[in-house]
Design an enzyme around this catalytic site. Structure first.
Site, short mmCIF file in Angstrom:
data_model
loop_
_atom_site.label_atom_id
_atom_site.label_comp_id
_atom_site.label_asym_id
_atom_site.label_seq_id
_atom_site.Cartn_x
_atom_site.Cartn_y
_atom_site.Cartn_z
N ASP A 59 0.83 -1.19 0.00
CA ASP A 59 0.00 0.00 0.00
C ASP A 59 0.87 1.25 0.00
O ASP A 59 2.05 1.22 0.37
CB ASP A 59 -0.91 0.02 1.23
N LYS A 118 -3.98 2.59 -2.83
CA LYS A 118 -5.27 3.17 -3.17
C LYS A 118 -5.47 4.37 -2.25
O LYS A 118 -5.56 4.22 -1.04
CB LYS A 118 -6.40 2.16 -3.00
N MET A 121 -11.33 6.27 7.26
CA MET A 121 -11.56 6.92 5.96
C MET A 121 -12.77 7.86 6.01
O MET A 121 -13.65 7.83 5.15
CB MET A 121 -11.76 5.86 4.87
#
Length: 275
Positions: free
Chosen positions: A49, A71, A184
């Site tokens: 990541d 991402k 998030m």
């Protein structure tokens, strides 16, 4: 002193054509599990990541190929289908593959999707748990996840998609009056706080945002539910960050107030014992 070598030597071996879906924890390499560390030292290819600390990647064995596959919300990112296809391709080429994710691979990390796809294509895999960032961030910020007499449950929820009509029932979460740990959530923080307030959660409910947890650059901002969005904006904290809303946040101030006294006691003990 007991050597770790016998323990490490008995850990599972990463085989050719196998993929390990591993968690790197909240950030600092000190929070890696032994099995994730072992995977780093064995892997021919590390598909990682974007937020993995460079010091963690530096633990990969010499000659390992480091493949970024991050991402990032709102930024150019690898497509999930492409990431999984690359894992399958690497495994079928006989590589020892470590798919390294921040936190825990099964906690909002798409590890479940990748495991299901690998299984459907006949690729052997192993899940290597990691410290999930939401819980580790709270501990690093001196916010107890559970506290007797304060809460009996914890809600872990993603803020991704919170602005959709078919998204989370925030009013139902508000009625629980239990700590809510948001992953998030920075992009949709205003919509989330408004929905919780509309659902009946008290405006003075303590809240906090934690960025770069466990790292030297760690930031912790404390506010109330009603002032959270404004205070976050003023603090300069940006994504990625963990947000927690609930009465357990109030314990942080109590612990911080006690720390100077504890440090003084420790220093006095060291002086009296010649430490």
């Amino acid at each position: 002193m007991i050597s770790l070598d016998p323990i490490i030597s008995r850990l599972p071996r990463l085989q050719q054509g196998e993929v390990w879906l591993a968690g790197a924890g909240p950030g600092d390499p000190a929070h890696l599990t032994l099995l994730t560390l072992s995977g780093l030292r064995q892997a021919d290819a590390v598909v990682h990541d974007a937020l993995i600390d460079p010091r963690v990647l530096a633990l990969a064995h010499e000659g390992a190929v480091l493949i970024p596959a991050g991402k990032r919300g709102g930024k150019p990112s690898a497509m999930q289908a492409d990431i999984t296809a690359q894992l399958i391709e690497l495994a079928r080429a006989g590589r020892r593959v470590l798919r390294l994710k921040g936190g825990d691979p099964f906690m909002f990390g798409r590890g479940g999707e990748e495991a299901l796809t690998l299984a459907a294509h006949g690729v052997m895999f192993r899940i290597v748990p990691g410290l999930t960032s939401g819980l580790a961030s709270m501990a690093a910020a001196l916010i107890p996840l559970t506290l007797r007499g304060v809460n009996q449950a914890v809600v872990l929820v993603t803020g991704h998609g919170a602005d959709r009509a078919d998204g989370m029932d925030w009013a139902a979460l508000a009625r629980l009056d239990q700590p809510i740990v948001l992953y998030m959530a920075m992009t949709n923080l205003a919509a989330i706080t408004a929905a919780l307030l509309a659902g009946g959660l008290a405006p003075d409910t303590p809240a906090a945002a934690i960025a770069s947890a466990t790292l030297p650059t760690q930031q912790v901002m404390v506010a109330t539910l009603a002032s959270l969005v404004e205070t976050v904006a003023q603090s300069g904290i940006v994504a990625p960050a963990i947000v927690v809303i609930g009465r357990v946040v109030a314990s942080r101030a109590q612990l911080l107030a006690l720390l100077p006294a504890l440090a003084a006691t420790d220093a006095a003990t060291d002086a009296s014992t010649g430490g």
